[in-house]
Scaffold this motif. Structure first.
Motif, short mmCIF file in Angstrom:
data_model
loop_
_atom_site.label_atom_id
_atom_site.label_comp_id
_atom_site.label_asym_id
_atom_site.label_seq_id
_atom_site.Cartn_x
_atom_site.Cartn_y
_atom_site.Cartn_z
N ARG A 302 -30.89 28.07 28.61
CA ARG A 302 -29.72 28.61 29.31
C ARG A 302 -29.07 29.66 28.41
O ARG A 302 -29.00 29.50 27.20
CB ARG A 302 -28.70 27.49 29.58
CG ARG A 302 -29.21 26.38 30.48
CD ARG A 302 -29.10 26.73 31.96
NE ARG A 302 -27.72 26.55 32.43
CZ ARG A 302 -27.21 25.38 32.81
NH1 ARG A 302 -27.94 24.29 32.76
NH2 ARG A 302 -25.97 25.31 33.25
N GLN A 303 -28.59 30.71 29.04
CA GLN A 303 -27.92 31.78 28.31
C GLN A 303 -26.42 31.47 28.21
O GLN A 303 -25.79 31.16 29.21
CB GLN A 303 -28.13 33.11 29.03
CG GLN A 303 -28.00 34.33 28.15
CD GLN A 303 -29.19 34.49 27.20
OE1 GLN A 303 -30.25 33.94 27.42
NE2 GLN A 303 -28.98 35.22 26.11
N VAL A 304 -25.87 31.57 27.01
CA VAL A 304 -24.44 31.36 26.80
C VAL A 304 -23.86 32.68 26.28
O VAL A 304 -24.32 33.21 25.26
CB VAL A 304 -24.16 30.23 25.79
CG1 VAL A 304 -22.67 30.08 25.53
CG2 VAL A 304 -24.74 28.91 26.31
N THR A 305 -22.86 33.21 26.98
CA THR A 305 -22.24 34.48 26.58
C THR A 305 -20.83 34.21 26.05
O THR A 305 -20.01 33.59 26.73
CB THR A 305 -22.17 35.46 27.76
OG1 THR A 305 -23.48 35.65 28.28
CG2 THR A 305 -21.61 36.81 27.32
N ILE A 306 -20.56 34.66 24.83
CA ILE A 306 -19.26 34.46 24.20
C ILE A 306 -18.59 35.83 24.06
O ILE A 306 -19.17 36.76 23.51
CB ILE A 306 -19.41 33.82 22.79
CG1 ILE A 306 -20.26 32.55 22.87
CG2 ILE A 306 -18.05 33.51 22.19
CD1 ILE A 306 -20.69 32.02 21.51
N THR A 307 -17.36 35.94 24.57
CA THR A 307 -16.64 37.22 24.53
C THR A 307 -15.29 37.04 23.87
O THR A 307 -14.59 36.05 24.10
CB THR A 307 -16.42 37.76 25.97
OG1 THR A 307 -17.68 37.80 26.64
CG2 THR A 307 -15.83 39.16 25.95
N GLY A 308 -14.93 37.99 23.01
CA GLY A 308 -13.63 37.93 22.34
C GLY A 308 -13.63 38.78 21.09
O GLY A 308 -14.49 39.66 20.92
N SER A 309 -12.68 38.53 20.19
CA SER A 309 -12.64 39.25 18.92
C SER A 309 -13.76 38.73 18.03
O SER A 309 -14.27 37.63 18.26
CB SER A 309 -11.29 39.02 18.24
OG SER A 309 -11.19 37.67 17.81
N PRO A 310 -14.16 39.49 17.01
CA PRO A 310 -15.24 39.01 16.12
C PRO A 310 -14.94 37.63 15.53
O PRO A 310 -15.82 36.78 15.44
CB PRO A 310 -15.28 40.09 15.02
CG PRO A 310 -14.81 41.33 15.70
CD PRO A 310 -13.75 40.88 16.68
N ALA A 311 -13.68 37.40 15.14
CA ALA A 311 -13.34 36.10 14.54
C ALA A 311 -13.45 34.97 15.56
O ALA A 311 -13.96 33.89 15.26
CB ALA A 311 -11.92 36.15 13.96
N SER A 312 -13.00 35.22 16.80
CA SER A 312 -13.05 34.15 17.81
C SER A 312 -14.49 33.87 18.23
O SER A 312 -14.86 32.73 18.50
CB SER A 312 -12.19 34.52 19.03
OG SER A 312 -12.68 35.67 19.68
N ILE A 313 -15.32 34.93 18.28
CA ILE A 313 -16.74 34.73 18.60
C ILE A 313 -17.42 33.88 17.52
O ILE A 313 -18.15 32.94 17.81
CB ILE A 313 -17.46 36.08 18.76
CG1 ILE A 313 -17.00 36.79 20.04
CG2 ILE A 313 -18.99 35.89 18.79
CD1 ILE A 313 -17.53 38.20 20.20
N SER A 314 -17.15 34.22 16.26
CA SER A 314 -17.75 33.46 15.15
C SER A 314 -17.33 32.00 15.19
O SER A 314 -18.13 31.10 14.96
CB SER A 314 -17.34 34.07 13.81
OG SER A 314 -17.95 35.32 13.63
#
Length: 334
Positions: A302-314
C-alpha cells in the motif's frame, strides 16, 4: 550505592540540555518538597569537567545538593545530565553545575588573549509541544523572561534528531541562568506537554542510527518479520536546518512537501489501528497529513503519502517506523 535516576524513566519538562517539571513560582521560591526532573544537554568536554577526576566532582554535587544526578552512557559528542529530586536539591545541584562551568571559563581565560569573558551557556531540552507556551503570543512570554532575568534565551526552530523535543539555549551570568530556568519551569508546569514525548538520546559520532527495539535477533523467524525490521530501520533523522530564521521556536519551515512510503498490505493494520486510532495519533503528533491509498489489485503493498513541513514529515515517518518496529518485536516474542 549511588542514588540515580536513569534517563528515560521519566520525561522531565525543563532542560539546559535539561528538563524540569515545577509547580509554580511560589513552590520554587518556597522550596516545597515538589519533585522535579531536569535534563541538561552538554558536550563531552563539559561533562568530563562535571564528573571530575575519578568522579569526585559529581560525587560532591550529589552529596551537597541531595539531588540525584545521572549522566547518560556512551562515547557521544553530547551527553544528557539528568537532575532529579525536590526543588531545593535540584536548584542547588544546578547552581553547582553552573559554577563549575563558570570556573572552566575563567581558567580558559588565563592563557587567552580575549579581552571579554564569554557568558556561561547551557542547553535544556523541552518537549516541542510546550515551546509555543514558552514563546507566547508574538514572542511576548520569552521576551518577558529575557527582560526579567537578563539571560539570553533562544528556542531552536527544529526538533532534536529522532525526538519530539527542542533545545533551549540559555546564556548569561550564573544567577541570570538560574532565574531563567526557574521561570521556564513555571511555564512548563502550567502548560503540560501534549501527546507522547519522544525523548532525545544522543548518538555516538559516526555510528548508524539504530532504532530501539528494532534489533531483535529473532528477525529471521519469518520473511514478514525480516520485512518489518527492514522497514523499521528506514527512519531518517529529523532535518536540522541552519536556522536562518533565528530561534523563533515556531516551525518556520513554511514550505510543504510530500514523501511516499510503501508498506505491505498485511502490516497496514498496525499503522491504522482500531477505528483509525493509531493513524490519527500519528497525524496529531507530527502535524503532517497522511493518506493511505486503497488496495491495488495484484499488489501486495500500500502506498502511504505524507504531506507537510520537512520536520513534520520526518516525525510522521519516524512514528510509523516505530509502530512497525514495535509490531516486529511483538511478533518475534510470540
Amino acid at each position: 550505592m549511588e542514588n540515580q535516576i536513569h534517563f528515560g524513566d521519566q520525561i522531565p519538562q525543563f532542560c539546559t540540555d535539561a528538563q524540569v517539571a515545577v509547580m509554580d513560582s511560589g513552590v520554587i521560591e518556597g522550596g516545597l518538597n515538589v519533585t522535579l526532573t531536569i535534563r541538561l544537554l552538554m558536550h563531552g568536554k563539559e561533562v568530563g569537567s562535571i564528573i571530575g577526576k575519578k568522579g569526585e566532582s559529581v560525587k560532591k554535587m550529589r552529596e551537597e545538593s541531595g539531588a540525584r544526578i545521572n549522566i547518560s552512557e556512551g562515547n557521544c559528542p553530547e551527553r544528557i545530565i539528568t537532575l532529579a529530586g525536590p526543588t531545593t536539591a535540584i536548584f542547588k545541584a544546578f547552581s553547582m553545575i553552573i559554577e563549575k562551568l563558570e570556573e572552566d571559563i575563567s581558567s580558559s581565560m588565563t592563557n587567552s588573549t580575549a579581552t571579554s569573558k564569554p557568558p556561561v551557556t547551557l542547553r535544556i531540552v523541552v518537549p516541542a509541544s510546550q515551546c509555543g507556551s514558552l514563546i507566547g503570543k508574538g514572542g511576548c512570554k520569552i521576551k518577558e523572561i529575557r527582560e526579567s532575568t537578563g539571560a539570553q534565551v533562544q528556542v531552536a526552530g527544529d526538533m532534536l534528531p529522532n525526538s519530539t523535543e527542542r533545545a533551549i539555549t540559555i546564556a548569561g551570568t550564573p544567577q541570570s541562568i538560574i532565574e531563567c530556568v526557574k521561570q521556564i519551569c513555571v511555564v512548563m508546569l502550567e502548560s503540560p506537554p501534549k501527546g507522547v514525548t519522544i525523548p532525545y538520546r544522543p548518538k555516538p559520532s559516526g555510528s548508524p542510527v539504530i532504532f530501539a527495539g528494532g534489533q531483535s535477533s529473532s528477525a529471521a523467524i519469518s520473511p514478514q518479520l525480516t520485512k518489518l525490521h527492514q522497514l523499521a530501520m528506514q527512519q531518517s533523522p529529523f532535518p536540522i536546518a541552519p536556522s536562518n530564521q533565528g530561534f523563533t521556536g515556531i516551525d518556520a519551515s513554511a514550505q510543504t512537501s510530500s514523501h511516499e512510503m510503501t508498506i505491505p498490505n498485511d502490516l497496514i493494520g498496525c499503522i491504522i489501528g482500531r477505528q483509525g486510532a493509531k493513524i490519527n495519533e500519528i497525524r496529531q503528533m507530527s502535524g503532517a497529513q497522511i493518506k493511505i491509498a486503497n488496495p491495488v489489485d495484484g499488489s501486495t503493498d500500500r502506498q502511504v503519502t505524507i504531506t507537510g513541513s520537512p520536520a513534520s514529515i520526518s516525525l510522521a515517518e519516524y512514528l510509523i517506523n516505530a509502530r512497525l518496529s514495535s509490531e516486529a518485536t511483538g511478533l518475534a516474542a510470540n
